[in-house]
Design an enzyme around this catalytic site. Structure first.
Site, mmCIF file in Angstrom:
data_model
loop_
_atom_site.group_PDB
_atom_site.id
_atom_site.type_symbol
_atom_site.label_atom_id
_atom_site.label_comp_id
_atom_site.label_asym_id
_atom_site.label_seq_id
_atom_site.Cartn_x
_atom_site.Cartn_y
_atom_site.Cartn_z
ATOM 1 C CG ASN A 41 -0.408 0.006 2.497
ATOM 2 O OD1 ASN A 41 0.715 -0.465 2.676
ATOM 3 N ND2 ASN A 41 -1.102 0.549 3.465
ATOM 4 C CD GLU B 286 4.507 -0.506 13.670
ATOM 5 O OE1 GLU B 286 3.276 -0.434 13.885
ATOM 6 O OE2 GLU B 286 5.364 -0.248 14.542
ATOM 7 C CB CYS C 128 -1.995 0.422 8.386
ATOM 8 S SG CYS C 128 -0.722 1.679 8.324
ATOM 9 C CD GLU D 262 8.016 0.779 10.913
ATOM 10 O OE1 GLU D 262 6.837 0.754 10.570
ATOM 11 O OE2 GLU D 262 8.952 0.413 10.183
#
Ligand code: NAD
Length: 491
Positions: free
Chosen positions: A162, A260, A294, A472
């Protein structure tokens, strides 16, 4: 190794062919076709399907290159990242077009993503000049204590489709600036975008073997990467099921793992919010990037006083996100990535309607054999435990539910297995502050869409969205890719 050599003279910037990059060599027979989701029958990319032997060769190259890479002064490592970031911006238009063809998003979104990848490389490149570690006093006489961060060694990266260039960039840059070498497995659906990142790094002068790419199936290439004992840490972004499986593999050999994963991000809209502004915030979070983020908004809780006005405004916003070919000027929302995802999105809406939900906007009878354009969908009148409210859909679908008050809304937001992002629309500073403190999510947005992140601040979730250990992005991204050492020096 089953791969064949690739003629590097063919490395034109817009070639549709992706190859493995192993020890500085472009390898692999590119037989896997990726079709453009917006134009049935149009080839978007060709890529090789790697084997466990390809992974082994890539890890061997990365392991051989790591000591010299780590020994290079950090500012010199950073200069290569900055140069690669500059190359991405020079090539932004061509890369963005390839990205649209293979992923489906709009050209504006793709250009923004390439810019993000470039900025990430330049941000971490500049950290080559930044101090790491501390000097601390000792209780012993004539002794100084310093702390250091050491590279893990060879790290594995597994990434989704994505954000096919930004996610590889935001994992690769902190890994490389810390002195690690990398083997990355990009998503099968989007092999070209990671190839552009690899080319930019190579053209910027990255030594052979420091950054290696192996394309192919997750359960072959990704699995081999996770199981190899030479991989000291694995950073994964993707679905929760796959992530949790990888965690077991990495935990079994006590290697570091960063996950993640999925999200089911909620927004609470309170009576004191402006209904039109709240609808714009929700629509941008739900329908931007075709809902395939997400961090996308997929459930909204509204208090009774604003419900009607908010829903009216949301339907107007939803209708404005018409779907089309991302390469066509003026397209507001791009194609769904794949036929499977298209069918999944429609099935989620159809099932909710069959169970009694009201579909205020959208349809669920699109043809998955044509261009994968899906209208946005706004559902209401659902039970709180409907799958459309609890399970990640990953499409332009949003469910709106009524709650009696703030406390009930906060409880509903937190009643989820996921905890990536959460939002609130309100003019009340007191409630916004309370929400920021009590929302169970790694990122909280007040009067801003749940999707959309800055690159210089920590990002990650709680519960089944993330390993909730290492974050992150920003400087905190360096923690995962390094380990700490404390040095006592006597004089
Ligand atoms: P996915 O889990 O199917 O695939 C992600 C990557 O894992 C791909 O490269 C895939 O090939 C690989 N993979 C698949 N099976 C594997 C296995 N058995 N072993 C090793 N690797 C394997 O996810 P996707 O469909 O590419 O992406 C969509 C998902 O990613 C959504 O759930 C979304 O929420 C999540 N996502 C999360 C974030 C985040 O930061 N939290 C960001 C983007 C996407």
């Amino acid at each position: 190794m089953t791969s064949i050599a690739f003629d590097t003279s063919l490395r034109a910037e817009t070639t549709l062919t992706a190859r493995h990059l192993i020890n500085g060599q472009w390898l692999g027979e590119a037989l896997t076709e990726r079709m453009n989701p917006a134009r049935p029958g149009e080839l978007a990319a060709l890529s090789p399907s790697g084997s466990a032997e390809d992974v082994d060769a890539a890890i061997t190259a990365a392991a051989a290159a790591q000591p010299a890479w780590a020994a290079l002064p950090a500012p010199s490592r950073g200069a290569i990242l900055i140069a690669a970031g500059n190359l991405l911006i020079e090539r932004q238009g061509a890369i963005a077009e390839d990205l649209v063809r293979e992923e489906g998003k709009t050209l504006a979104e793709a250009k923004g993503e390439v810019k993000r990848a470039s900025d990430v490389l330049r941000f971490f490149g500049s950290l080559g000049w930044a101090a790491t570690g501390e000097v601390l006093p000792s209780g012993l006489p004539d002794t100084t204590i310093t702390t250091r961060r050491e590279a893990l060694g060879v790290v594995g990266l597994i990434t989704p489709w994505n954000f096919p260039i930004a996610i590889p960039a935001w994992k690769t840059a902190p890994a490389l600036i810390s002195g690690n070498t990398v083997v990355i497995k990009p998503a099968e659906l989007t092999p070209l975008s990671a190839t552009h990142l690899a080319r930019a790094l190579q053209d910027a002068g990255l030594p052979e073997g420091v950054f290696n790419v192996v394309h192919g199936k997750g359960r072959v290439v990704g699995d081999a990467l996770a199981r190899d004992p030479r991989i000291a840490g694995l950073s994964f972004t993707g679905s929760t099921n796959v992530g949790l499986g990888l965690q077991e593999i990495l935990n079994a050999r006590r290697a570091r793992v960063q996950l993640e994963m999925g999200g089911k991000n909620g927004v609470l809209v309170l009576d004191d919010a402006d209904p039109r502004r709240a609808a714009q915030v929700v629509a941008a979070g739900a329908f931007g990037l075709t809902g395939q983020a997400c961090t996308a908004t997929s459930r909204v809780y509204v208090t009774p006083g604003i419900r009607a006005a908010f829903l009216d405004a949301l339907v107007v916003e939803a209708a404005a996100y018409t779907s089309g070919d991302g390469l066509t000027e003026g397209t507001r929302m791009g194609a769904v990535v794949s036929r499977q995802q298209f069918e999944q999105d429609q099935a989620a809406v159809r099932t909710a309607v069959e169970r009694g939900a009201t579909l205020l906007h959208g349809t669920f009878d699109g043809d998955p054999t044509g261009p994968l354009f899906l209208p946005t969908a706004v559902l209401t009148d659902l039970p709180f435990d409907d799958a459309a409210v609890t399970e990640e859909i990953f499409g332009p679908v949003v469910a709106v539910l009524e709650v009696p008050d703030y406390e009930a809304g906060l409880a509903a937001i937190n009643d989820s297995r996921y905890g990536l992002t959460a939002g609130i629309c309100t003019d009340s500073l007191a409630l916004a502050t309370d929400f920021a403190a009590r929302a169970q999510a790694g990122v909280v947005k007040v009067n801003r869409p749940t999707a959309g992140l800055d690159l210089n601040v920590p990002f990650g979730g709680v519960k089944d969205s993330s390993t909730n250990t290492f974050r992150e992005q920003g400087r905190s991204a360096l923690d995962f890719f390094t380990w700490g050492k404390t040095v006592y020096t006597g004089v």
